[in-house]
Design a protein around this motif. Sequence first.
Motif, PDB file in Angstrom:
ATOM      1  N   ILE B   9       0.833  -1.199   0.000  1.00 27.45           N
ATOM      2  CA  ILE B   9       0.000   0.000   0.000  1.00 27.45           C
ATOM      3  C   ILE B   9       0.863   1.243   0.000  1.00 27.45           C
ATOM      4  N   THR B  87      -5.628   8.731  -5.737  1.00 25.76           N
ATOM      5  CA  THR B  87      -4.659   7.843  -5.095  1.00 25.76           C
ATOM      6  C   THR B  87      -4.424   8.241  -3.652  1.00 25.76           C
ATOM      7  N   ARG B  90      -6.435   7.053  -0.614  1.00 29.64           N
ATOM      8  CA  ARG B  90      -6.223   5.743   0.017  1.00 29.64           C
ATOM      9  C   ARG B  90      -5.392   5.844   1.289  1.00 29.64           C
ATOM     10  N   PRO B 171     -10.005   4.711   3.421  1.00 31.09           N
ATOM     11  CA  PRO B 171      -8.577   4.548   3.144  1.00 31.09           C
ATOM     12  C   PRO B 171      -8.109   3.120   3.395  1.00 31.09           C
ATOM     13  N   ASP B 172      -6.988   2.762   2.767  1.00 33.32           N
ATOM     14  CA  ASP B 172      -6.359   1.471   3.048  1.00 33.32           C
ATOM     15  C   ASP B 172      -5.354   1.605   4.174  1.00 33.32           C
TER      16      ASP B 172
END
Lengths: 300, 284, 286
Positions: B9, B87, B90, B171-172
């Motif tokens: 990630i 992007t 994330r 979000p990751d």
Amino acid sequence: MSTTTTPAPARSAGLRALLSRTGGERRGHTTVVDRIALGTAGLMVLLALAGPYLAPLDPYAVNLPAALTPPGAEHWLGTDANGRDILSRILAGGRTTLLATVAVIAAATVIGTVIGTAAALGGRIVDEVLMRICDVGLSLPAIVVALGLAAAMGPSLQSAVIALAATWWPGYARLVRTLVREVRDAEFVESARVLGVSRTRLVLRHVLPNSLSALYVQTTLDVSAVMLVISGLSFVGVGAQVPASEWGAMIAASRDTAVTAWWTVLFPGLAIAITAIAFNLVGDWLRVRTDPTLRTGGRR
Amino acid sequence: MNTAGEPPILEARNLVKTFPGQAGTRAVDDVSFTVGRGEALGLVGESGSGKSTTARCVAGLVRPDSGRVLIGGQDVTRARGRALRATRRRVQMVFQDPYSSLNPRMTVAELVGEGLYVHGIEPDRARRRDRTVQILETVGLGAEHLDRYPRSFSGGQRQRIAIARALAVGPDLLICDEPVASLDVSVQAQVLDLFCDLREKLGLALLFIAHDLAVVHHLCGRVAVMNSGRVVELGGREQVYTAPEHPYTRALLDAVPVPDPAAERARAGALRPVPAHHDPEETR
Amino acid sequence: MSAHPTQGSPLLDIRGLTVSYPTPQGPAQVVRGVDLAVAPGERVALVGESGSGKSVTARSVLRLDPDARTGGRILLEGEDVLEMTPREVRRVRGARAGLVFQDPLASLNPVKTVGWQITQPLRIRGVGRREARRRAVDLLGRLGVADPDRRFDDHPHQFSGGMRQRVVIAIAVIAEPRLLIADEPTTALDVRVQAQVLELMEDLARERGMAVLLITHDLGIVAGFARRVAVMRHGLIVEEADVDRLYASPSHPYTRSLLDAVPRIGDAPGRRLGAPVPATTEGEAL
């Protein structure tokens, strides 16, 4: 726990503190003085809206036989050299004076906010250029600009308003620049940046709402200052023109009778003074209310 | 969790940052690490070690002088515009001080819903509100809090709001910059429990910045130790805490106070021979 | 509750202390009846979370909050501090009880040299300039400041955080008080510096037979430092015990939840830390 380094507020509570018997100690509380000031300021705004309709007599009606009547049953505040009812002229003139004041402050606020925000957020070159322009603006006295404009456009209330707005905004731009710079690196602004908030939204939603409360307070405090300058400009003849019933112009027109008929200058003068003081007090009250450093908050 | 071939990630590659006015000393000096899906990486160090600046580089708040930040394999250090925002979404961040990281003039509904709105996740107002309530519930708050302002909440509750705000955009990875340092111990405990829950429930990855080694031990499977802008040790929790390789890590671990009187007394004797005038801060 | 076996009369004896502050909504009671005794040379910790009243209690001993309305008694070497005139209180500060705050930068005067600040407590009491300097340099050296003779003329900003806290300690103890009150003295410091500062304070206390009242939220630093611990919550001491007993078998549920709430290296990672605390405790932090 209270070992934080909060410096003692450098600014005093001003005129309000002087008038409050408690010496401004009951900070953040609305005192009797505040209530009176708020009421008076509110009344003045009401007069500006409804004044001309409240006037008992025609403020422009010349009545030479009744010239310079002292205050009495028929003319509560007397008449001027042309026999015009002074009470009616004050009521009607409030609108002119206050509208001109509001126009100046509104224009200066808008210009000042845009320029100040741009300077604070726009990088070093933009900042330098805008601040030098501000310096020029600050170095020009309102009276001189007003005289120049009067020469170019003819003396009128409009040119006085334009002259004042043109010399008043740089102060606001500087203030806004400082206020925005204080907030732009705050954690909640960074939080919004990480969230992916657009630049416009960042400024309008996060930065400005948290920086401008001090500006609103300043504008309220400035109402009295601008009003006095407008009346002053009218008095020296580059503002409202005879026979307009602007307060400053009324005093100017009654210069010659001031000694023999005191009421011709006293009452318009009182109108100016009371309104100026009321707005000043309201500004002080607002400042204390909105400034956390002047407020006795809960200790942490 | 980490399937082979899938990019991590978050990847930081050789990050360098120097601040003007401190020429010569690098706040961040050639820092590299990765965080895999669902993984928690702790970044520990003392004040001035560069751990916060590293976090801010990764979050996009500070532009590194050189080096790259990759999110899901995509380079965000040079990207711009719409692709960057998608992007960046994330990776979200939770700040140290919940008293200054929430806009005081926005309600909880606005704070938590802002991400949903600006990223067009939930443009409809009513549905955004419902979604906001769901998110609030995951952090232990509820619909009754929606229309209140941050000032009416305690520190722990504010930090929950800040976490909800970050979680809203799905979000990751969450970057947490000392998220419990300013909280009382019992509130800190609750927020740490919340982080554990969130990792379990949402498979959330963490980049957790802290000076408190015990907190990092509690939460993070891998640990990076920073000193003077550099990562001096990077490894699994067991290895770093039980068999640290770098003397600096050992010194840090030795200094951690233990809530055990007997152990502390035994240790105090052992620590004493350290030359008294040695000032660890002076090495900066 | 202060009936703890201490030989002779205590150095500091706080009895039934109440403190409240006037607020627009009426007086806010912060300390609601605290009893606490510190014997000569004893190291006692007062532990609590923000809003517990621990700092207010400590500050009351030197009457540092002019707004505070106090009740009860604070006997320092048998004299009630709360009864003293402001002039007498000033003589107590520094000479009989020294104070160290959390933030060393905020408690130092930035425009004066550290030497000037350290020697002040002596100079006020009529010690000669040269003698004061000698003693201050000695103390700085003892506190681990390298090259103390030269650093004596430096200003606070030339010191690092840990060194500044040593200077603050020096100011607090130069006049050899019998009691040192340390209010979160290491909260602003990094772990390694914290360990050193605590050790210094402990050594100093041992050497001089000085009692220390340590105010902190951190049960970790208490374990090694104090012999007796009092836990405060909502303006009351909920438990007071010998340090070993308190950590081994805390009797009050609040103490237990505080001890449980701290993650420790060596515990199973990810264990539940928080006992379900009633919502009112959190509101207290406001």
